[in-house]
Structure formats: C-alpha cells, structure tokens
Design a protein around this motif. Structure first.
Motif, PDB file in Angstrom:
ATOM      1  N   ALA A 156      46.221  25.817   2.424  1.00 12.60           N
ATOM      2  CA  ALA A 156      47.216  26.716   3.005  1.00 12.60           C
ATOM      3  C   ALA A 156      48.597  26.078   3.003  1.00 12.60           C
ATOM      4  CB  ALA A 156      46.814  27.097   4.429  1.00 12.60           C
ATOM      5  N   LEU A 157      48.664  24.790   3.361  1.00 10.05           N
ATOM      6  CA  LEU A 157      49.952  24.084   3.363  1.00 10.05           C
ATOM      7  C   LEU A 157      50.521  24.011   1.951  1.00 10.05           C
ATOM      8  CD1 LEU A 157      52.150  22.428   4.755  1.00 10.05           C
ATOM      9  CD2 LEU A 157      50.708  20.405   4.456  1.00 10.05           C
ATOM     10  N   SER A 158      49.679  23.705   0.971  1.00  7.29           N
ATOM     11  CA  SER A 158      50.161  23.640  -0.416  1.00  7.29           C
ATOM     12  C   SER A 158      50.691  24.990  -0.868  1.00  7.29           C
ATOM     13  CB  SER A 158      49.019  23.183  -1.335  1.00  7.29           C
ATOM     14  OG  SER A 158      48.599  21.876  -1.019  1.00  7.29           O
ATOM     15  N   THR A 159      50.020  26.060  -0.481  1.00 10.70           N
ATOM     16  CA  THR A 159      50.454  27.402  -0.885  1.00 10.70           C
ATOM     17  C   THR A 159      51.802  27.749  -0.271  1.00 10.70           C
ATOM     18  OG1 THR A 159      48.136  28.093  -1.048  1.00 10.70           O
ATOM     19  CG2 THR A 159      49.804  29.828  -0.928  1.00 10.70           C
ATOM     20  N   VAL A 160      51.937  27.503   1.028  1.00  9.94           N
ATOM     21  CA  VAL A 160      53.204  27.804   1.700  1.00  9.94           C
ATOM     22  C   VAL A 160      54.322  26.932   1.139  1.00  9.94           C
ATOM     23  CG1 VAL A 160      54.410  27.736   3.917  1.00  9.94           C
ATOM     24  CG2 VAL A 160      52.082  28.634   3.796  1.00  9.94           C
ATOM     25  N   SER A 161      54.041  25.663   0.906  1.00 10.02           N
ATOM     26  CA  SER A 161      55.068  24.756   0.366  1.00 10.02           C
ATOM     27  C   SER A 161      55.519  25.195  -1.020  1.00 10.02           C
ATOM     28  CB  SER A 161      54.532  23.328   0.318  1.00 10.02           C
ATOM     29  OG  SER A 161      54.264  22.841   1.617  1.00 10.02           O
ATOM     30  N   GLU A 165      59.106  26.357  -2.215  1.00 11.16           N
ATOM     31  CA  GLU A 165      59.747  25.680  -3.339  1.00 11.16           C
ATOM     32  C   GLU A 165      60.186  26.691  -4.391  1.00 11.16           C
ATOM     33  OE1 GLU A 165      60.869  21.777  -4.758  1.00 11.16           O
ATOM     34  OE2 GLU A 165      60.376  22.716  -2.850  1.00 11.16           O
ATOM     35  N   ARG A 166      59.368  27.708  -4.588  1.00 17.40           N
ATOM     36  CA  ARG A 166      59.755  28.779  -5.529  1.00 17.40           C
ATOM     37  C   ARG A 166      61.006  29.495  -5.028  1.00 17.40           C
ATOM     38  NH1 ARG A 166      57.700  34.434  -5.888  1.00 17.40           N
ATOM     39  NH2 ARG A 166      58.062  35.178  -8.015  1.00 17.40           N
ATOM     40  N   ARG A 226      59.912  27.777 -13.297  1.00 15.85           N
ATOM     41  CA  ARG A 226      58.713  28.159 -14.059  1.00 15.85           C
ATOM     42  C   ARG A 226      57.561  27.184 -13.795  1.00 15.85           C
ATOM     43  NH1 ARG A 226      62.765  29.439 -17.954  1.00 15.85           N
ATOM     44  NH2 ARG A 226      62.537  27.388 -18.925  1.00 15.85           N
ATOM     45  N   GLN A 227      57.884  25.892 -13.678  1.00 14.22           N
ATOM     46  CA  GLN A 227      56.834  24.913 -13.395  1.00 14.22           C
ATOM     47  C   GLN A 227      56.191  25.171 -12.031  1.00 14.22           C
ATOM     48  OE1 GLN A 227      58.197  20.818 -14.035  1.00 14.22           O
ATOM     49  NE2 GLN A 227      59.658  21.570 -15.549  1.00 14.22           N
ATOM     50  N   VAL A 228      57.012  25.478 -11.023  1.00 12.65           N
ATOM     51  CA  VAL A 228      56.478  25.777  -9.694  1.00 12.65           C
ATOM     52  C   VAL A 228      55.616  27.041  -9.747  1.00 12.65           C
ATOM     53  CG1 VAL A 228      57.114  26.486  -7.362  1.00 12.65           C
ATOM     54  CG2 VAL A 228      58.292  24.579  -8.440  1.00 12.65           C
ATOM     55  N   GLU A 229      56.059  28.034 -10.499  1.00  9.97           N
ATOM     56  CA  GLU A 229      55.282  29.269 -10.594  1.00  9.97           C
ATOM     57  C   GLU A 229      53.947  29.034 -11.288  1.00  9.97           C
ATOM     58  OE1 GLU A 229      57.933  32.023 -12.449  1.00  9.97           O
ATOM     59  OE2 GLU A 229      58.759  32.714 -10.523  1.00  9.97           O
ATOM     60  N   VAL A 230      53.915  28.119 -12.257  1.00  9.91           N
ATOM     61  CA  VAL A 230      52.639  27.767 -12.896  1.00  9.91           C
ATOM     62  C   VAL A 230      51.686  27.173 -11.866  1.00  9.91           C
ATOM     63  CG1 VAL A 230      51.550  26.189 -14.537  1.00  9.91           C
ATOM     64  CG2 VAL A 230      53.555  27.495 -15.222  1.00  9.91           C
ATOM     65  N   ARG A 231      52.193  26.260 -11.055  1.00 10.93           N
ATOM     66  CA  ARG A 231      51.357  25.639 -10.022  1.00 10.93           C
ATOM     67  C   ARG A 231      50.933  26.652  -8.974  1.00 10.93           C
ATOM     68  NH1 ARG A 231      55.404  21.156  -8.224  1.00 10.93           N
ATOM     69  NH2 ARG A 231      53.844  20.809  -6.595  1.00 10.93           N
ATOM     70  N   LEU A 232      51.821  27.577  -8.631  1.00  7.51           N
ATOM     71  CA  LEU A 232      51.472  28.589  -7.633  1.00  7.51           C
ATOM     72  C   LEU A 232      50.433  29.558  -8.182  1.00  7.51           C
ATOM     73  CD1 LEU A 232      52.085  29.540  -4.777  1.00  7.51           C
ATOM     74  CD2 LEU A 232      53.941  30.941  -5.692  1.00  7.51           C
ATOM     75  N   ALA A 425      69.016  21.962   1.947  1.00  6.77           N
ATOM     76  CA  ALA A 425      68.848  21.565   3.345  1.00  6.77           C
ATOM     77  C   ALA A 425      68.000  22.586   4.104  1.00  6.77           C
ATOM     78  CB  ALA A 425      70.214  21.405   4.019  1.00  6.77           C
ATOM     79  N   LEU A 426      68.266  23.870   3.876  1.00  6.44           N
ATOM     80  CA  LEU A 426      67.489  24.912   4.560  1.00  6.44           C
ATOM     81  C   LEU A 426      66.023  24.872   4.141  1.00  6.44           C
ATOM     82  CD1 LEU A 426      69.992  27.917   4.430  1.00  6.44           C
ATOM     83  CD2 LEU A 426      69.264  26.643   6.451  1.00  6.44           C
ATOM     84  N   HIS A 427      65.776  24.745   2.847  1.00  7.55           N
ATOM     85  CA  HIS A 427      64.389  24.736   2.383  1.00  7.55           C
ATOM     86  C   HIS A 427      63.684  23.435   2.753  1.00  7.55           C
ATOM     87  CE1 HIS A 427      65.649  28.260   0.068  1.00  7.55           C
ATOM     88  NE2 HIS A 427      64.369  28.519  -0.077  1.00  7.55           N
ATOM     89  N   ASP A 428      64.406  22.332   2.795  1.00  7.59           N
ATOM     90  CA  ASP A 428      63.800  21.090   3.273  1.00  7.59           C
ATOM     91  C   ASP A 428      63.322  21.250   4.714  1.00  7.59           C
ATOM     92  OD1 ASP A 428      64.207  19.821   0.880  1.00  7.59           O
ATOM     93  OD2 ASP A 428      66.026  18.764   1.517  1.00  7.59           O
ATOM     94  N   GLY A 429      64.168  21.843   5.546  1.00  9.36           N
ATOM     95  CA  GLY A 429      63.792  22.067   6.937  1.00  9.36           C
ATOM     96  C   GLY A 429      62.601  22.993   7.069  1.00  9.36           C
ATOM     97  N   GLN A 430      62.564  24.061   6.258  1.00  6.48           N
ATOM     98  CA  GLN A 430      61.446  25.001   6.323  1.00  6.48           C
ATOM     99  C   GLN A 430      60.141  24.344   5.882  1.00  6.48           C
ATOM    100  OE1 GLN A 430      63.036  28.072   3.839  1.00  6.48           O
ATOM    101  NE2 GLN A 430      64.777  28.389   5.195  1.00  6.48           N
ATOM    102  N   GLN A 431      60.211  23.537   4.819  1.00  5.60           N
ATOM    103  CA  GLN A 431      58.993  22.864   4.362  1.00  5.60           C
ATOM    104  C   GLN A 431      58.521  21.825   5.371  1.00  5.60           C
ATOM    105  OE1 GLN A 431      59.801  21.483   0.329  1.00  5.60           O
ATOM    106  NE2 GLN A 431      58.753  23.278  -0.466  1.00  5.60           N
TER     107      GLN A 431
END
Length: 448
Positions: A156-161, A165-166, A226-232, A425-431
């Motif tokens: 679940a954490l990997s999916t949300v992260s 990231e996407r 695209r790389q992140v979308e492949v992993r997702l 900065a915003l996405h770092d905080g969210q992750q």
C-alpha cells in the motif's frame, strides 16, 4: 543625394529602435503568463476512495500478496495438525504371504498366511508438551497472518508513493512546458529584433540555448514520468488513475506522540510479538519433552494360515489398556532446552530493537516532513517575490537599455527553478506523511 545621408542616419536609428521596442513589447504582451497547473483537486472523501481502490487493485494484482496469504493459511493448517495430536488415532494394518518360523529347534511353515490388525490410541498426558506445541503453532500462525498484513502495508505504501511520484513528475512536465513556451516567445521576439539589428545576434543565440535546455529538462522529466508509470502499472495493472490531485489528503503532519503510540499497533511489531511468543512456547514444549507420556490403546487382530506344516490355522485377538513411556536418559535434552530458551530471548530482544528503530524512524521522518512543508512555504514566499522581479526585469528590458536580455533569462530561469522546487517540496512532504502513517497505524487503516 549623398549630402542628405547625415540626415537619414538618425532617422534609420530611430526606426530600428522603434522596431526593437515593438518586438520587446510584443514579447511581454504575447508571451503566455504562468497559468495555474491544470490539476483537479478531488474532494477528500473522493480522493480517499480513489486511493483505497488503487491500493486494493495493487494487492489483488500482486503475486507476493498471494504468497503471504497462502503462507498464513498454511500456518493455520499446521496449527490444526498439531491440535489433532490430542485426538484419537487409529491405524489398520494388513499382511499376506508365506511364512516361516523356528522355535526351540522346531520349524513351522505356512504356504499362505494373512493377517489384519486395528490399533486405536489416544494421548492422555504428556506433561503439557502437546499443548505447548499447539500454542507454538498458533503463535506462528499469528506471525504469518501479521506478516501478510505487513506485506500488504508495504504494498500500500509503495502504491501511494508511486502515485504521488507520478503526480510530482506530471506537474514538473507542466512547469517545464510553460518554461519552454516562454523561451519560444522570447526567441520569436529576438528574431524580430535581430532582423533590425544584427548586433543583438548573441542574445538570440543565448535565448535559443536556454530554450534547448528547457526542452531537455522537459524531455528528461517526461522520461522519468514514463518510468514511474511503468512501475505503477506493475503494481496496479494497466488502468492508471486520472489527473486528480490527492495532495489535500496528505497535507497535515500527524502528531509525533500519537505516532509513537501507534507504532505498537503496527503489523510488523505485532508479527515480532507473535514470533517471540511462539519461541517461548516452543522452549516450554522442549522442557516438557522429558516428561512421561500416558495414553490408552486398544487393538484387534485376526490371522489365518493355509498349507505347510501348520495346515489351516485361524487366530483372533483383542487388547485394551494403558501405555506409559518414561524417558530415562537423554543427554541432549538440557542443551536443546537451553538453546530454545536463548532463541526465545533473542526473539524478544529483536522485537525491542525493531520497536526502538521504528520510533527513531518516526521521529526522523516527522522532522523531514515538517522541514519539507516549511521549505514549501518559504519557497512559496520567495516565488511571489520572484514573480514580481521577473515582471520588473521584463518591463525594464522592453525599455531598451535598462536591463539586458541576460537579466531577463536569469529571472525566468530562477522563477521556473523555484516553481520546480515548490513542486518537489510539497510532494516530498506528502510522501513523508505517507511513510509516517505506515510507521504508525498503517496506510491501509488510514484509508479506511
């Protein structure tokens, strides 16, 4: 006509200057302003539902989740097997074939001999060894179940992260796209100016260089997206979520004290608790293994023989009673018991170490989360000043001479760099917030 050349020169210079003013003004008037990023912020409940659905798809799609689920089910079967040791046991034996026996110098033979026997037994008392083995298997089943939950939490954490990231790279692509369009507009304005004044050609070269750098940054970010979308897709399948912004769900930093308490409820710590309890029960079963065993037994048998020296012979038997087994000498029982106790103590210490590491990690990530959101707030304040500075610089450049093009490009580069820093900065905080939730009660429980 040559005598009027000195009169036309100032007029020609004025025309060139007027063309340059018009071109610079056009650059400021026609270049697109920085519109807000076209992302749709989903309502909190809708965003929570979408993320929960995404996590469920990841769990359903993951072979590893199937592995841990099957291991948990297998551990339950092991517990059932251990518990069945206290139930009555029955066995049926049969034999057929010729036989030969010799006793007191007399030999008897049978051409065909057959027999069948039924044995029934049940354990009555063994010093608690079987009960401890059942408890051991039961605790191992709990550990396997919590291991399954821990694996699902990690998934679940990997999916949300990855989803965040996407979102990060999608917004970066949009920012770099605006930067490219701005440089394209400035390049167009410089082409008009250079057409009137070839002495400004170096400025056009510089703008084109900045344009190429902006396009390169956008291309690299698109590749990362695209790389992140492949992993997702590997996690959730081919259906990816839309362009909704889920950042509102992860914008509030949880209290660190509450997270420290919630760490005790995490699946990982519960798994280690169950493993330590299992090791303790196994040590108790080893201690009980040198106790006497008492069970009742019953049996019935029938045999027949044909031919040979015995001739035709039939026999039947029936028995019932108690069977007692008393261990007398077992040189390895003390060492086995000591080893089991030490493994139990090691499991307890391992659990304590994991809990301390988890609490330290919570404090560390909490500080990083707070720092990320503080950085985002400060970058936002600098970004507002940067917006004013780039506007003033562009206006002064349009007035020809008060600012150079290099100042304009430096202001634009700094502005878009700050916008990228704000997105990061915003996405770092969210992750980091997602990691904090995972270290506490868990992302899955929070999504519920």
């Amino acid at each position: 006509m040559p005598r009027f050349t000195h009169l036309l020169a100032p007029l020609r210079g004025a025309v060139v200057a007027w063309i340059m003013v018009l071109a610079a003004g056009t650059a400021g008037a026609n270049c697109p302003d920085d519109a807000p990023l076209p992302t749709r912020s989903a309502p909190p409940e809708q965003a929570r539902t979408e993320l929960r659905t995404l996590v469920r798809h990841a769990i359903d799609h993951s072979p590893q989740a199937g592995v841990t689920r099957l291991l948990a089910e297998a551990a339950l079967d092991d517990t059932a097997e251990a518990r069945a040791a206290r139930a009555p046991q029955a066995s049926l034996n049969a034999s057929v074939g010729p036989s030969l026996s010799r006793s007191a110098g007399h030999t008897d033979s049978s051409a065909a001999h057959g027999g069948v026997s039924l044995n029934v037994s049940q354990l009555l008392w063994d010093g608690g060894r079987t009960d401890r083995l059942v408890d051991w298997r039961d605790r191992l089943a709990d550990a396997a179940r919590f291991g399954d939950l821990s694996n699902r939490e990690a998934l679940a954490l990997s999916t949300v992260s990855l989803a965040l990231e996407r979102s990060r790279f999608r917004q970066q692509v949009l920012v770099y796209g605006q930067y490219v369009r701005k440089m394209q507009c400035l390049a167009g304005a410089l082409e008009q100016i250079v057409a009137a004044d070839r002495g400004r050609l170096s400025e056009l070269v510089q703008v084109r260089k900045s344009l190429q750098q902006a396009e390169l940054s956008r291309t690299q970010t698109e590749s990362q997206l695209r790389q992140v979308e492949v992993r997702l897709r590997r996690l959730v399948g081919d259906t990816l979520p839309g362009a909704d912004d889920w950042s509102t769900l992860l914008s509030a930093v949880p209290d660190v004290t509450g997270l420290q308490v919630e760490a005790l409820r995490s699946a990982e710590i519960a798994q280690l608790d169950a493993s330590a309890a299992a090791a303790q029960q196994f040590a108790r079963s080893v201690e009980a293994s040198h106790q006497p065993r008492v069970s009742w037994t019953g049996g019935a048998n029938a045999a027949s023989g044909f031919g040979g020296t015995i001739g035709t012979n039939h026999s039947k038997g029936l028995s019932f009673g108690l069977a007692i087994s008393i261990p007398l000498i077992d040189q390895g029982i003390a060492a086995a018991s000591a080893a089991a106790k030490k493994r139990a103590q090691a499991a307890v210490l391992q659990r304590e170490e994991a809990l301390q590491a988890r609490r330290t990690r919570i404090a560390e990530v909490h500080e990083q989360t707070t720092s990320s959101f503080d950085r985002a707030q400060r970058v936002g304040a600098v970004l507002r000043d940067s917006e004013r500075l780039r506007d003033f610089t562009l206006q002064q450049w349009q007035q020809l001479g008060r600012r150079s093009l290099f100042d304009v490009m430096a202001a634009e580069s700094d502005h878009y760099g700050l916008r990228i820093s704000l997105v990061n900065a915003l996405h770092d905080g969210q992750q980091m917030n997602a990691i904090l939730l995972s270290l506490g009660r868990g992302v899955q429980e929070w999504l519920q």
